[in-house]
Design a protein around this motif. Sequence first.
Motif, PDB file in Angstrom:
ATOM      1  N   ASN A  35       0.828  -1.212   0.000  1.00  0.00           N
ATOM      2  CA  ASN A  35       0.000   0.000   0.000  1.00  0.00           C
ATOM      3  C   ASN A  35       0.860   1.258   0.000  1.00  0.00           C
ATOM      4  O   ASN A  35       0.573   2.224  -0.714  1.00  0.00           O
ATOM      5  CB  ASN A  35      -0.929   0.001   1.218  1.00  0.00           C
ATOM      6  N   THR A  36       1.919   1.247   0.787  1.00  0.00           N
ATOM      7  CA  THR A  36       2.809   2.409   0.862  1.00  0.00           C
ATOM      8  C   THR A  36       3.511   2.648  -0.470  1.00  0.00           C
ATOM      9  O   THR A  36       3.624   3.787  -0.942  1.00  0.00           O
ATOM     10  CB  THR A  36       3.858   2.202   1.970  1.00  0.00           C
ATOM     11  N   GLU A  37       3.970   1.583  -1.095  1.00  0.00           N
ATOM     12  CA  GLU A  37       4.692   1.713  -2.364  1.00  0.00           C
ATOM     13  C   GLU A  37       3.765   2.128  -3.504  1.00  0.00           C
ATOM     14  O   GLU A  37       4.149   2.919  -4.373  1.00  0.00           O
ATOM     15  CB  GLU A  37       5.391   0.387  -2.678  1.00  0.00           C
ATOM     16  N   MET A  38       2.539   1.617  -3.505  1.00  0.00           N
ATOM     17  CA  MET A  38       1.588   2.020  -4.540  1.00  0.00           C
ATOM     18  C   MET A  38       1.200   3.492  -4.387  1.00  0.00           C
ATOM     19  O   MET A  38       0.971   4.191  -5.373  1.00  0.00           O
ATOM     20  CB  MET A  38       0.337   1.142  -4.478  1.00  0.00           C
ATOM     21  N   LYS A  39       1.142   3.958  -3.164  1.00  0.00           N
ATOM     22  CA  LYS A  39       0.857   5.380  -2.935  1.00  0.00           C
ATOM     23  C   LYS A  39       2.013   6.235  -3.449  1.00  0.00           C
ATOM     24  O   LYS A  39       1.800   7.306  -4.041  1.00  0.00           O
ATOM     25  CB  LYS A  39       0.628   5.635  -1.446  1.00  0.00           C
ATOM     26  N   ALA A  40       3.242   5.757  -3.240  1.00  0.00           N
ATOM     27  CA  ALA A  40       4.412   6.479  -3.756  1.00  0.00           C
ATOM     28  C   ALA A  40       4.404   6.508  -5.282  1.00  0.00           C
ATOM     29  O   ALA A  40       4.750   7.520  -5.900  1.00  0.00           O
ATOM     30  CB  ALA A  40       5.694   5.824  -3.241  1.00  0.00           C
ATOM     31  N   LEU A  41       3.996   5.404  -5.899  1.00  0.00           N
ATOM     32  CA  LEU A  41       3.905   5.350  -7.361  1.00  0.00           C
ATOM     33  C   LEU A  41       2.859   6.332  -7.864  1.00  0.00           C
ATOM     34  O   LEU A  41       3.078   7.033  -8.859  1.00  0.00           O
ATOM     35  CB  LEU A  41       3.559   3.929  -7.811  1.00  0.00           C
ATOM     36  N   TRP A  42       1.725   6.384  -7.199  1.00  0.00           N
ATOM     37  CA  TRP A  42       0.660   7.314  -7.597  1.00  0.00           C
ATOM     38  C   TRP A  42       1.154   8.765  -7.546  1.00  0.00           C
ATOM     39  O   TRP A  42       0.928   9.542  -8.472  1.00  0.00           O
ATOM     40  CB  TRP A  42      -0.552   7.115  -6.691  1.00  0.00           C
ATOM     41  N   LYS A  43       1.845   9.127  -6.472  1.00  0.00           N
ATOM     42  CA  LYS A  43       2.353  10.493  -6.350  1.00  0.00           C
ATOM     43  C   LYS A  43       3.390  10.779  -7.435  1.00  0.00           C
ATOM     44  O   LYS A  43       3.454  11.882  -7.977  1.00  0.00           O
ATOM     45  CB  LYS A  43       2.962  10.702  -4.962  1.00  0.00           C
ATOM     46  N   TRP A  44       4.209   9.790  -7.743  1.00  0.00           N
ATOM     47  CA  TRP A  44       5.242   9.948  -8.773  1.00  0.00           C
ATOM     48  C   TRP A  44       4.614  10.161 -10.145  1.00  0.00           C
ATOM     49  O   TRP A  44       5.132  10.916 -10.976  1.00  0.00           O
ATOM     50  CB  TRP A  44       6.137   8.714  -8.763  1.00  0.00           C
ATOM     51  N   LEU A  45       3.493   9.512 -10.393  1.00  0.00           N
ATOM     52  CA  LEU A  45       2.812   9.621 -11.683  1.00  0.00           C
ATOM     53  C   LEU A  45       1.939  10.872 -11.790  1.00  0.00           C
ATOM     54  O   LEU A  45       1.574  11.272 -12.896  1.00  0.00           O
ATOM     55  CB  LEU A  45       1.938   8.385 -11.917  1.00  0.00           C
ATOM     56  N   SER A  46       1.591  11.459 -10.669  1.00  0.00           N
ATOM     57  CA  SER A  46       0.704  12.627 -10.695  1.00  0.00           C
ATOM     58  C   SER A  46       1.417  13.822 -11.324  1.00  0.00           C
ATOM     59  O   SER A  46       2.600  14.070 -11.057  1.00  0.00           O
ATOM     60  CB  SER A  46       0.254  12.982  -9.276  1.00  0.00           C
ATOM     61  N   LEU A  47       0.696  14.558 -12.152  1.00  0.00           N
ATOM     62  CA  LEU A  47       1.266  15.731 -12.806  1.00  0.00           C
ATOM     63  C   LEU A  47       1.501  16.840 -11.789  1.00  0.00           C
ATOM     64  O   LEU A  47       0.667  17.089 -10.917  1.00  0.00           O
ATOM     65  CB  LEU A  47       0.334  16.238 -13.903  1.00  0.00           C
ATOM     66  N   SER A  48       2.632  17.506 -11.918  1.00  0.00           N
ATOM     67  CA  SER A  48       2.913  18.661 -11.071  1.00  0.00           C
ATOM     68  C   SER A  48       2.128  19.867 -11.579  1.00  0.00           C
ATOM     69  O   SER A  48       1.572  19.853 -12.682  1.00  0.00           O
ATOM     70  CB  SER A  48       4.409  18.979 -11.091  1.00  0.00           C
ATOM     71  N   LYS A  49       2.090  20.920 -10.792  1.00  0.00           N
ATOM     72  CA  LYS A  49       1.400  22.139 -11.219  1.00  0.00           C
ATOM     73  C   LYS A  49       2.041  22.705 -12.483  1.00  0.00           C
ATOM     74  O   LYS A  49       1.349  23.224 -13.365  1.00  0.00           O
ATOM     75  CB  LYS A  49       1.440  23.178 -10.097  1.00  0.00           C
ATOM     76  N   GLU A  50       3.368  22.597 -12.566  1.00  0.00           N
ATOM     77  CA  GLU A  50       4.067  23.103 -13.748  1.00  0.00           C
ATOM     78  C   GLU A  50       3.697  22.298 -14.991  1.00  0.00           C
ATOM     79  O   GLU A  50       3.522  22.861 -16.081  1.00  0.00           O
ATOM     80  CB  GLU A  50       5.583  23.058 -13.526  1.00  0.00           C
ATOM     81  N   GLU A  51       3.567  20.976 -14.837  1.00  0.00           N
ATOM     82  CA  GLU A  51       3.207  20.133 -15.979  1.00  0.00           C
ATOM     83  C   GLU A  51       1.775  20.402 -16.439  1.00  0.00           C
ATOM     84  O   GLU A  51       1.490  20.413 -17.638  1.00  0.00           O
ATOM     85  CB  GLU A  51       3.379  18.658 -15.608  1.00  0.00           C
ATOM     86  N   ILE A  52       0.884  20.615 -15.488  1.00  0.00           N
ATOM     87  CA  ILE A  52      -0.502  20.945 -15.846  1.00  0.00           C
ATOM     88  C   ILE A  52      -0.554  22.291 -16.558  1.00  0.00           C
ATOM     89  O   ILE A  52      -1.237  22.453 -17.579  1.00  0.00           O
ATOM     90  CB  ILE A  52      -1.385  20.966 -14.583  1.00  0.00           C
ATOM     91  N   ARG A  53       0.203  23.250 -16.031  1.00  0.00           N
ATOM     92  CA  ARG A  53       0.240  24.579 -16.648  1.00  0.00           C
ATOM     93  C   ARG A  53       0.824  24.504 -18.059  1.00  0.00           C
ATOM     94  O   ARG A  53       0.354  25.182 -18.983  1.00  0.00           O
ATOM     95  CB  ARG A  53       1.067  25.522 -15.773  1.00  0.00           C
ATOM     96  N   LEU A  54       1.836  23.663 -18.238  1.00  0.00           N
ATOM     97  CA  LEU A  54       2.451  23.498 -19.557  1.00  0.00           C
ATOM     98  C   LEU A  54       1.440  22.955 -20.559  1.00  0.00           C
ATOM     99  O   LEU A  54       1.330  23.460 -21.684  1.00  0.00           O
ATOM    100  CB  LEU A  54       3.649  22.553 -19.451  1.00  0.00           C
ATOM    101  N   ARG A  55       0.689  21.943 -20.174  1.00  0.00           N
ATOM    102  CA  ARG A  55      -0.289  21.337 -21.086  1.00  0.00           C
ATOM    103  C   ARG A  55      -1.408  22.320 -21.433  1.00  0.00           C
ATOM    104  O   ARG A  55      -1.850  22.388 -22.579  1.00  0.00           O
ATOM    105  CB  ARG A  55      -0.854  20.058 -20.461  1.00  0.00           C
ATOM    106  N   LYS A  56      -1.854  23.061 -20.454  1.00  0.00           N
ATOM    107  CA  LYS A  56      -2.872  24.070 -20.739  1.00  0.00           C
ATOM    108  C   LYS A  56      -2.323  25.143 -21.674  1.00  0.00           C
ATOM    109  O   LYS A  56      -3.036  25.652 -22.546  1.00  0.00           O
ATOM    110  CB  LYS A  56      -3.360  24.699 -19.435  1.00  0.00           C
ATOM    111  N   GLY A  57      -1.047  25.466 -21.500  1.00  0.00           N
ATOM    112  CA  GLY A  57      -0.421  26.450 -22.385  1.00  0.00           C
ATOM    113  C   GLY A  57      -0.330  25.951 -23.820  1.00  0.00           C
ATOM    114  O   GLY A  57      -0.511  26.727 -24.770  1.00  0.00           O
ATOM    115  N   ILE A  58      -0.053  24.656 -23.982  1.00  0.00           N
ATOM    116  CA  ILE A  58       0.008  24.080 -25.332  1.00  0.00           C
ATOM    117  C   ILE A  58      -1.365  24.132 -25.992  1.00  0.00           C
ATOM    118  O   ILE A  58      -1.490  24.431 -27.189  1.00  0.00           O
ATOM    119  CB  ILE A  58       0.531  22.631 -25.274  1.00  0.00           C
ATOM    120  N   VAL A  59      -2.410  23.849 -25.216  1.00  0.00           N
ATOM    121  CA  VAL A  59      -3.771  23.911 -25.758  1.00  0.00           C
ATOM    122  C   VAL A  59      -4.090  25.326 -26.231  1.00  0.00           C
ATOM    123  O   VAL A  59      -4.641  25.527 -27.326  1.00  0.00           O
ATOM    124  CB  VAL A  59      -4.798  23.442 -24.703  1.00  0.00           C
ATOM    125  N   GLU A  60      -3.739  26.320 -25.423  1.00  0.00           N
ATOM    126  CA  GLU A  60      -3.989  27.707 -25.819  1.00  0.00           C
ATOM    127  C   GLU A  60      -3.166  28.081 -27.052  1.00  0.00           C
ATOM    128  O   GLU A  60      -3.631  28.823 -27.922  1.00  0.00           O
ATOM    129  CB  GLU A  60      -3.661  28.647 -24.653  1.00  0.00           C
TER     130      GLU A  60
END
Length: 392
Positions: A35-60
Amino acid sequence: MDELAGESFPDNAIPEWVLSVSYPDEDVSPMLKLNTEMKALWKWLSLSKEEIRLRKGIVEELKSIIGACLTDAHFETVGSLMSGMSLPDSNIDVVIITNNVRADALKVVNALTVSTKYQEILQTVESENAISIECKQSYSGISVHLELMPECNTSFSSFIHYAKRVSAFKPLYMVFRHFLKQSNIPSDGNHNMLIYLLLIYYLQISLGGKTESLGIGDLFLGVVDAVYRSQLLSLSTNQNGFSFLKYVRSVEPKLGIHLDVSSKNVQRILKRITLLCENASKTLHYCVDAPHFDGWVSVNVFRDYPRITASMQESSYTRLVRGEKKYSVGGSGRRSMSKDDNLKLILILITLLIITLLFIIVIMYLKATATKQQKAPQIVLGSFIEGREVYI
């Protein structure tokens, strides 16, 4: 399974995300480890604020480029970006709704080329009324999929966006999708939709929505167990009860979609997924059913697989982010530097000190030389003026 107990994994085979997990207490149960390791994997896979902002910028950016050449077309974001289920290496999916598909596709390709912001632009005719354009943004390396068609059905993306409210659906999807990707299971639209529905079926039908007390590791193990032992993906019409196939068929008319579950290629992929789940189920149960298990549990089914694509890794954006990560902000608010940066700074200071000393020595030498060569001053008398003062 006896071979597994003595199997050792080299350091370079340990996934990056699991290295952040440590167990100071040796009595941690194997299931808690998972459970602990799967939670770490989930956090590692989650997009950072910068990555989300980058993708929204590409859409614009795409809206601006396409809007300039297609004034009458309608721009629609679909897929994982719309549903909020993007993984770090996910494409950006966009639909351009237009009645003049072929002519407008040529305009879009030309506009993307002229902008110089996109590379590897490839146009493919999907059907008489649909043309797809694949490209990559030069700065980030993120792949973009553009689809030109007269109409667009976004009901499934909206459905998944709504399904995020289901407890644990998003983290379970992210870790399970990563599990499949590391074995090169395709992530195209049809297969992705089947995986989405599989997890919703498991959470809502198999578990009855009772997931509050379960960790991500519990859910991941439960999914691979269900696929392997309950043969969820067999898609046989002879299954009793409300099977996964019946669930898929019940969803299709409501969302106005049709999923391919019978073609040879899809059947082959589903069999591969079932086999992967069988191996994962047996391996994980070997670990978690034991009273004690040394080391990480998840490394027995997850290998060191990159978080982003190769083109993204080599992009200017990623290099910039890596450069910024050398610096971190401490609790005092001061910036701390890495060991390499400290060494560089020391070398620079030593070099500046040596240059300064050499400069001082040269100045002193020149001054001493000038003093020796200096002659007695000559007094130049001017004309006597009133008061007998002279100018020297």
